[in-house]
Design an enzyme around this catalytic site. Sequence first.
Site, PDB file in Angstrom:
ATOM      1  N   ASP A  60       0.217  13.801  -1.898  1.00  0.00           N
ATOM      2  CA  ASP A  60      -0.521  14.455  -0.820  1.00  0.00           C
ATOM      3  C   ASP A  60       0.383  14.771   0.366  1.00  0.00           C
ATOM      4  O   ASP A  60       1.537  14.353   0.419  1.00  0.00           O
ATOM      5  CB  ASP A  60      -1.658  13.542  -0.343  1.00  0.00           C
ATOM      6  CG  ASP A  60      -2.772  13.408  -1.362  1.00  0.00           C
ATOM      7  OD1 ASP A  60      -2.980  14.351  -2.142  1.00  0.00           O
ATOM      8  OD2 ASP A  60      -3.431  12.347  -1.373  1.00  0.00           O
ATOM      9  N   TYR A 118       4.037   3.090  -7.147  1.00  0.00           N
ATOM     10  CA  TYR A 118       4.097   3.457  -5.736  1.00  0.00           C
ATOM     11  C   TYR A 118       4.480   2.238  -4.900  1.00  0.00           C
ATOM     12  O   TYR A 118       4.167   1.099  -5.259  1.00  0.00           O
ATOM     13  CB  TYR A 118       2.737   3.962  -5.251  1.00  0.00           C
ATOM     14  CG  TYR A 118       2.386   5.361  -5.684  1.00  0.00           C
ATOM     15  CD1 TYR A 118       2.650   6.454  -4.857  1.00  0.00           C
ATOM     16  CD2 TYR A 118       1.772   5.598  -6.910  1.00  0.00           C
ATOM     17  CE1 TYR A 118       2.306   7.747  -5.246  1.00  0.00           C
ATOM     18  CE2 TYR A 118       1.432   6.892  -7.309  1.00  0.00           C
ATOM     19  CZ  TYR A 118       1.707   7.950  -6.471  1.00  0.00           C
ATOM     20  OH  TYR A 118       1.375   9.223  -6.861  1.00  0.00           O
TER      21      TYR A 118
END
Length: 270
Positions: A60, A118
């Site tokens: 994003d 992540y």
Amino acid sequence: MSGQQSSPVYKIALGIEYDGSKYYGWQRQNEVRSVQEKLEKALSQVANEPINVFCAGRTDAGVHGTGQVVHFETTALRKDAAWTLGVNANLPGDIAVRWVKTVPDDFHARFSATARRYRYIIYNHRLRPAVLAKGVTHYYEPLDAERMHRAAQCLLGENDFTSFRAVQCQSRTPWRNVMHINVTRHGPYVVVDIKANAFVHHMVRNIVGSLLEVGAHNQPESWIAELLAARDRTLAAATAKAEGLYLVAVDYPDRFDLPKPPMGPLFLAD
């Protein structure tokens, strides 16, 4: 000419690193800066033909990558140095190719991946940072990283992550398999490290947002398990900011033999 042979097509995989703070996310969009658009432009210049890339995970706006993986097809035969040094020379300074590998026809950066990893970096200090301001999330209240780690362990395994899923998520199912989640402190940095087969939209940032409430002693350790069981996004905490999130690694079957450089972010010990 009817007897002319078509040029061979090569499939190339690249490891990509980028600072996402000045981009509206990975995916190419009209009239805004995207990492994909800059990378495709640089690759097209080196290949001398239009290049379209496919990525392992579409990050994003504001999210970074140290371990993004892409693939593309081209009829251009180039040395590895052209796909690394040459492409980097045509990229803005906040995007870089880390490695290159020719891959077989059945490789796909997204669909061949078996897991994504992540890291979320929190700068836990009374005063805000300056140099790393776009690469970490500042949280001024003292955090108990061990408490956060214990609370997070209920997320391991295959679960319904509706409570940690963005309302606008387009995934067909909220079920994901979390392989590990660790919360550790490195001086003023608190690092949330999470690996799963895949992630629903905003999943890491929503998990971190709720873990911050536990770490600050605003909620009990049992709260994360309660949220998971409730399957209700409205009960969980606010979404953590994008600045601290990094896609650090993508796993593939060993037969593809892709390079595995240090995950980073590189200002932290691996």
